[in-house]
Each structure stands twice: as structure tokens, then as C-alpha cells.
Design a protein around this motif. Structure first.
Motif, PDB file in Angstrom:
ATOM      1  N   GLU A   1      27.864  53.693   8.755  1.00  0.00           N
ATOM      2  CA  GLU A   1      27.119  52.682   9.488  1.00  0.00           C
ATOM      3  C   GLU A   1      27.722  51.301   9.265  1.00  0.00           C
TER       4      GLU A   1
ATOM      5  N   ASN B   1      21.644  56.596  18.455  1.00  0.00           N
ATOM      6  CA  ASN B   1      21.376  55.903  17.196  1.00  0.00           C
ATOM      7  C   ASN B   1      22.102  54.564  17.240  1.00  0.00           C
TER       8      ASN B   1
ATOM      9  N   ASN C   1      25.554  53.460  15.322  1.00  0.00           N
ATOM     10  CA  ASN C   1      25.477  53.869  13.914  1.00  0.00           C
ATOM     11  C   ASN C   1      26.180  55.188  13.644  1.00  0.00           C
TER      12      ASN C   1
END
Length: 732
Positions: A71, A109, A125
Motif C-alpha cells: 500500500e 480497493n 491499494n
């Protein structure tokens, strides 16, 4: 190490998963992927260890990049709105996620926030979300009823790149790029890779916009360029030094920085804008360059530390792999088969088992480091000795292979000669003997017998002549041969003794060794050299000029030599050396030319004139930088020759040029003027172009290369050849 070597795959996988760009002061610790001795001595059995690690492996080998990017490592997609949005950034991101979920059944995400001038920055992410976001077809036409413009990041993660091997050095990447795009639409560009000493490699990096395209090519193990198939391999990002974008220190990341924000230009704390006029000063080393510059001593020290840690990790991996291989071979334990794995693994091949089943998770890699073994330095010495032995054996193998090939060629040659002799014996000699017996036994020799004897005599004479020519040819081939074994031995010794020499010097030395490994006599070698290097010395009747905007001398000197050999110019003009180049280096490369040079006002500047030594050239002293001039005498006729580089942000030195023009009616000037005007067929004009065009009209000068594209960044003409000669008196 060969590409198909098992240990190289394990090492590559380890290097990619360890995240080498973490700084040494980081709290993260490195773990190797191979099993160490302590793991074998633990209470768990080998079957349980392999089974646990196999359960942690969720993806196959082709998805190697999914575990490499965490991330915050993905660059953002920027959305610029034509009208300022009224909704919050959280509401905008939530609506986008809902729209993608309803339209494409994708639960992405992502996160987002507003940036400069209400520009919405969307961050992915995970790799799957990033791959989805960069496809423009997946975005709505309007967001919150607002029109917008999407900008993709300039640099994609390394997962979207591959390495194309066996890509010849003389291929043009831009030309091949357009050809490959016809088959692979998601291709962005091809970038040439370079090795140590800035030497060109036979490999390029191919960047794509589709992760699925990359996986498909890696699965096929080749990429099609025209009708050819070039092998490919995974691209691993080089070692990078992390930098805090707040205080520009290299000891921590931006998210963990507790210091005050400073200016990247001067290193001081003041209001940040784009108009800082302070002196350039690095905040880390207090030298005159921007923070984080590659020449910074702090950056170079960090890079050396990371490279050294990288070498230590590789050594530990090989030692652990060898130890585990020994224990694995001496333990009768079957490797458990995971989901989708092969039915069985060949016994005694630990590296293959490690490659297929042992891919530890992030939690395992971030656990504590194992204690250092007491005798690890002994194992490293043994490993280095084994590497030298393998290298020597590989050399002997190649030598024996070449000698066996030569023996096979000679045996085939002897077989051909034996077949020819059998043909002569059965088809010529035996019939001749039979005819002689008939003639001798006959009481009276008729006219037909005499004709037959004459014909046989001619046939025998022809056979003897053919045999003589064949023996001469064979003797010449035996006398002139290439000693491949001697060349291999001498070239290896030469490379070991000259580790610090440049690639040009190394290539020159190897070419000399190759010449002396032919079995020519001394007289034949001298004759060959005279034919190759000695040319008649004659004064040129007409002058030939070559201008080359070299852009970096040490990288493109071979291209310069190729052009000199092709066009054989009497005058050479060189601009934009790219770095401080000693005059001795130019004189060594262009040994048959007299060198005149002038320093530039920036790193790209500088001008060089190389005049053939057959001509008489007298330098002209000029106070102006970026311009060099000489007076040339050719057959009792004088010329003023000048080479100029005018930086884009500096005015043209028209006063200096006018003085040179007034000194001689035969005036030639060539160089990079960075001037654009319609008079020499440029699509657009700039202020320097109007100044130069006015000066040309006032001095009655001619541009000889209008319309010739000389810029790499645009389709325009900025390098010009100007003289007092008319166009019909010169040829391009």
C-alpha cells in the motif's frame, strides 16, 4: 550465471521479495527464502514446515509481482475538473466505487484526496485495482455532472515492465516500438538498458499499460517483433535510495517524518513556492546541488550500503540453499504436494522444491533475523572457491567444444579427399591400366589405339593438375588458421588485468589479440596492416564537413567513429559533449585530426572543431564561450570555420559572428543554434529564429540544410550549416 540455472531463479525471486529499497535504519528486517540450519534443528519436522509454507502460498509463480508492491507504492491517477467541484473528496471516491461496482461488478480497493487546485488524486491499494484504473474505458464520462481530464502517471510500477533479451545494439528502439505496437496495443515504450561504464546491453525494457498483457507474454516466454520471437524475462527494479519528501533526509520516509518542511532548492524553512531565488544548497551535504541529486555523497553512500546488503543477502541465500540441499538429500522425506502443484518432485533437487513450494509470506519475511552462524565466513570462502572452479570448468568446456568442432571439420575434409581419391582410382587409373595392357598385348597399334592413349594421357594430366591445386589450397588452409584456444586464454588474462579500463580500450585490446592469434607470417601481417591503415597522403581539393550533436561524448563515441569511417570528413564539428571532456580524450580518439575546443556555459554546452592534419589550421582567439573558430588554409585558399552551440535561454552572439564574417570572405559556421524560423522550413518560429534570420539577410549568408530534422524532441531544424557559398556550389 546462466539464465536457466536453478539458483539464479531463487536469487531473483529473493531480491524481488526483500524490497531492497528499504533503508538500513528501517525497522523492517530481511529474511531469506531458503531453509536454514536452525529451521531443520527445530522441533517441527520437515514435512510440517513445507506444508505450512505451502499453505501460505496463494498464487502461482506467474503472479510474482503481486507480493512485491504494498500500500502506498502505486502512483496516483490525477483528475482535473473544468469547474471546481463542490462535493468532498470522500463523497467523490465513494460515488466512483459504487459506480464501478454497479457497472463492472468490481469492488476496488482505492482511496483519494484533493490535491493542488482541487485536483482529485486516486490511489490504488493493490495491483488489481491499479490495473483496472489505468484503463480509460473503465471511467465514467462525467463525475458528479462535472467534466474532467484524466492524467495517467508517467512512471508505472515495475510489474508492468519486462526485459526483452537478444535485442541487437544497432536496432532503433523508437522504430521498433511502432512496429511492436501493431501487435501489442498496450505497449508504452522500449527503453535501452545499460551496464557498467555506460556500456550498451543487448536488452531493452518494455513498458505496458496492461498487466494481463505482461502476464501473457511472460507465460509465452517470448515477444514477437515482426516474424522474430525474442526471449523475455521478468523485470526487477534496480536498487533505489528512499527519500523523505518533507525534509529530504534519506534516513526515514515521508509518513514517519517529524521535522519541519524545507525547500528542495536551498534547504531552508520558508514559504514554499516555485520562485525560490536562494543559492542552490543540498540540505544533506551542503554542496551546490538539489537535495537527493545522484551526485550527492550521502546518496552515493546509501546506495553503496544497499548494494552491499544486497550482496550479503545473496551470499546467505546460496549458503543456506547449499546447506539445505545437503540435509534434504540425506533425509528421506517426501515433499507435500500443494494445490495445482506437480504430481511429484524429483528426489535430491532441493532448489526446485524451494522454487515451487517455498514462497514465505510478508509476515514471515518481517520476523526477526536468524542468528549469524559461527562458521559462515568459511562457507562463503568455500562458495567463492566453488564459483571459481565452475567458471574455469565452463571455460575448459567451451575450449574443448571449439577444438572438437575443428577436429570434426578436419575429419570431414579428409573424408571428402578420400572419396575424391577413390573416384580417381576407380574411374581413371584402373581404366587406364586396362587400356595399357590391351595396347601392349596387341601385335599392331592401330590409329584408334593411339587416339585412346592420347585421351588417357590428357585425363591423367588433368587429374594431376587438379591434385596439385587441391594440395596448394590445403596447405594454405593449414598454414593460416585461428588459434581459438590461445585467444580464449589471452583474452581472459587481458580482461582480468584491465578491470578499470574503458569499454573502448578493452575492445581495442581484444581486437589486437585477435589479429595476433591468426597464424600469419610476419610479412603477411605487415602487408595486411599497410593495406588497411596506410592510405596515400593527398591534399583534398574540396572540403567535406561533418556536424554531430553528440549529446554525451562517452556514450556516443562509437557512433562518431562509424560516421567518420563512412563519410571521411576533413572537418568535424561536435556540440553538446554532455560532460567535462578532456582534450586529451578527444585527441586520443581522433588521432588523425587537430583538436580545437571551447568550454560551454552549462553542462550541455561546449563546441569542438577537429581539422584533418593534412590541412593547416590556425586557431582564432575568441572571448565568447560556446564558440570555437579557426582559419583554414587549403591549396592557397583561406577559410574561416566556426562551430557554435547556443543554449536555448541565451541570446545569439551576433556581434562575435559578425567579426568572424568580416575577417574572411570564405566563411562557414555550423552548430546548434536553437533557432527556429520559416526560412529554413521550421513549422514554428521563436525569437532567436527572427534574430538569426535578420543577421543572415544582412550578411548575405546561406543555410544549406533547410528542412533537415535535427531535433530529437520535435520535428524541426535547429542544427544549421551556414556559409557564404551558394547552394549550387555545395552538396549535402
Amino acid at each position: 550465471m546462466a539464465d536457466d540455472d536453478e539458483s539464479s531463479h531463487v536469487i531473483n525471486q529473493l531480491n524481488y521479495n526483500l524490497k531492497i529499497n528499504d533503508t538500513p535504519n528501517s525497522n523492517k528486517r530481511f529474511r531469506t527464502t531458503s531453509l536454514d540450519n536452525e529451521t531443520y534443528r527445530s522441533s517441527q519436522s520437515q514435512e510440517q514446515i513445507l506444508h505450512n509454507r505451502n499453505e501460505n502460498e496463494k498464487t502461482s509463480n506467474e503472479n510474482k509481482m503481486t507480493s512485491s508492491v504494498h500500500e502506498g507504492n502505486f502512483p496516483p491517477i490525477s483528475l482535473s475538473f473544468k469547474n471546481e467541484p463542490q462535493a468532498t473528496d470522500r463523497l467523490m471516491i465513494n460515488n466512483l466505487i459504487k459506480w464501478w461496482k454497479s457497472q463492472f461488478k468490481k469492488d476496488l480497493n482505492i482511496i483519494g484526496r484533493y490535491g493542488y487546485k482541487k485536483c482529485l488524486l486516486v490511489f490504488a491499494n493493490d495491483l488489481e485495482s491499479f490495473d483496472f484504473l489505468i484503463q480509460k474505458l473503465h471511467w465514467p464520462k462525467k463525475i458528479q455532472q462535472l467534466e474532467y481530464e484524466m492524467k495517467l502517471p508517467k512512471v508505472f510500477p515495475p510489474d508492468f515492465s519486462i526485459v526483452v533479451q537478444h535485442f541487437p545494439k544497432n536496432w532503433d528502439e523508437q522504430e521498433i516500438n511502432e512496429e511492436v505496437k501493431e501487435k501489442y496495443a498496450s505497449l508504452v515504450k522500449l527503453t535501452r538498458l545499460y551496464g557498467r561504464n555506460n556500456s550498451t546491453l543487448n536488452s531493452v525494457r518494455a513498458d505496458f499499460r496492461s498487466l494481463q498483457q505482461v502476464k501473457s507474454i511472460l507465460q509465452e516466454k517470448f515477444i514477437c517483433i515482426g516474424q522474430m520471437k525474442l526471449p523475455v524475462k521478468i523485470y526487477y527494479q534496480p536498487v533505489r535510495v528512499r527519500k523523505c519528501m518533507k525534509c529530504f533526509s534519506h534516513d526515514h520516509t515521508t509518513s514517519s517524518c517529524a521535522n519541519q518542511r524545507v525547500c528542495i532548492r536551498c534547504g531552508q524553512q520558508h514559504q514554499l513556492d516555485n520562485n525560490c531565488q536562494n543559492t542552490i544548497n543540498c540540505v544533506n551535504c551542503n554542496q551546490q546541488h538539489y537535495a537527493g541529486h545522484p551526485s550527492c555523497p550521502v546518496v552515493q553512500k546509501k546506495r553503496r550500503e544497499l548494494a552491499e546488503q544486497h550482496k550479503i543477502n545473496r551470499s546467505k541465500l546460496l549458503i543456506n540453499a547449499s546447506t539445505a540441499q545437503y540435509e534434504y538429500d540425506n533425509t528421506n522425506v517426501s515433499v507435500p504436494r500443494g494445490i495445482g502443484a506437480a504430481a511429484s518432485i524429483a528426489p535430491g533437487n532441493y532448489l526446485m522444491a524451494a522454487k515451487q513450494h517455498l514462497n514465505p509470506s510478508t509476515e514471515q519475511r518481517s520476523s526477526q533475523e536468524r542468528p549469524v552462524k559461527e562458521k559462515e565466513h568459511v562457507e562463503q570462502l568455500l562458495l567463492a572457491l566453488m564459483t571459481k572452479i565452475e567458471t574455469r570448468l565452463s571455460t575448459l568446456e567451451s575450449t574443448l567444444t571449439s577444438q572438437l568442432s575443428e577436429l570434426e571439420i578436419k575429419i570431414d575434409s579428409y573424408n571428402d579427399r578420400l572419396s575424391a581419391l577413390e573416384h580417381v582410382a576407380f574411374d581413371t587409373l584402373l581404366p587406364t591400366i586396362q587400356s595399357l595392357i590391351e595396347v601392349i598385348s596387341a601385335p599392331n597399334r592401330t590409329k584408334a589405339m593411339k587416339e585412346q592413349l592420347a585421351l588417357l594421357n590428357q585425363t591423367i594430366g588433368k587429374v594431376r593438375e587438379d591434385r596439385k591445386q587441391q594440395m596448394n589450397m590445403t596447405n594454405n588452409n593449414l598454414n593460416i588458421q585461428f588459434n581459438n584456444y590461445k585467444y580464449t586464454e589471452l583474452s581472459q588474462q587481458y580482461e582480468n588485468l584491465n578491470t578499470n579500463t574503458s569499454s573502448f580500450q578493452l575492445k581495442l585490446g581484444l581486437s589486437i589479440l585477435e589479429e595476433w592469434c591468426w597464424t600469419y607470417s610476419r610479412e603477411e601481417v605487415m602487408d595486411k596492416w599497410l593495406q588497411q591503415y596506410m592510405e596515400p597522403i593527398t591534399l583534398p581539393i574540396s572540403l567535406s564537413l561533418l556536424h554531430y550533436n553528440i549529446r554525451y561524448f562517452y556514450s556516443n563515441q562509437y557512433a562518431l567513429i562509424d560516421m567518420i569511417n563512412k563519410y571521411k570528413p576533413s572537418i568535424i564539428s561536435i556540440n553538446e559533449l554532455g560532460t567535462v571532456t578532456p582534450q586529451k580524450a578527444l585527441e586520443k580518439l581522433l588521432f588523425s585530426y587537430n583538436i580545437f575546443m571551447k568550454e560551454g556555459t552549462n553542462t550541455h554546452g561546449g563546441a569542438v572543431l577537429a581539422i584533418d592534419k593534412k590541412l593547416k589550421a590556425i586557431p582564432i582567439e575568441l572571448p565568447q564561450e560556446n564558440i570555437v573558430a579557426v582559419t583554414l588554409i587549403n591549396r592557397h585558399k583561406t577559410f574561416t570555420i566556426a562551430s557554435i552551440y547556443s543554449p536555448p535561454n541565451e541570446p545569439l552572439p551576433t556581434a562575435t559572428l559578425s567579426l568572424l564574417k568580416a575577417a574572411n570572405k570564405n566563411f562557414i559556421i555550423v552548430g546548434d543554434f536553437n533557432s527556429k524560423h520559416a526560412s529554413w522550413e521550421c513549422p514554428q518560429a521563436n525569437p532567436k529564429g527572427y534574430v538569426l534570420d535578420k543577421w543572415l539577410d544582412e550578411n548575405d549568408l546561406t543555410v544549406h540544410n533547410p528542412g533537415m530534422i535535427t531535433s530529437l524532441r520535435s520535428d524541426t531544424t535547429i542544427d544549421l550549416i551556414i556559409s557564404t557559398e551558394l547552394k549550387n556550389q555545395c552538396s549535402m
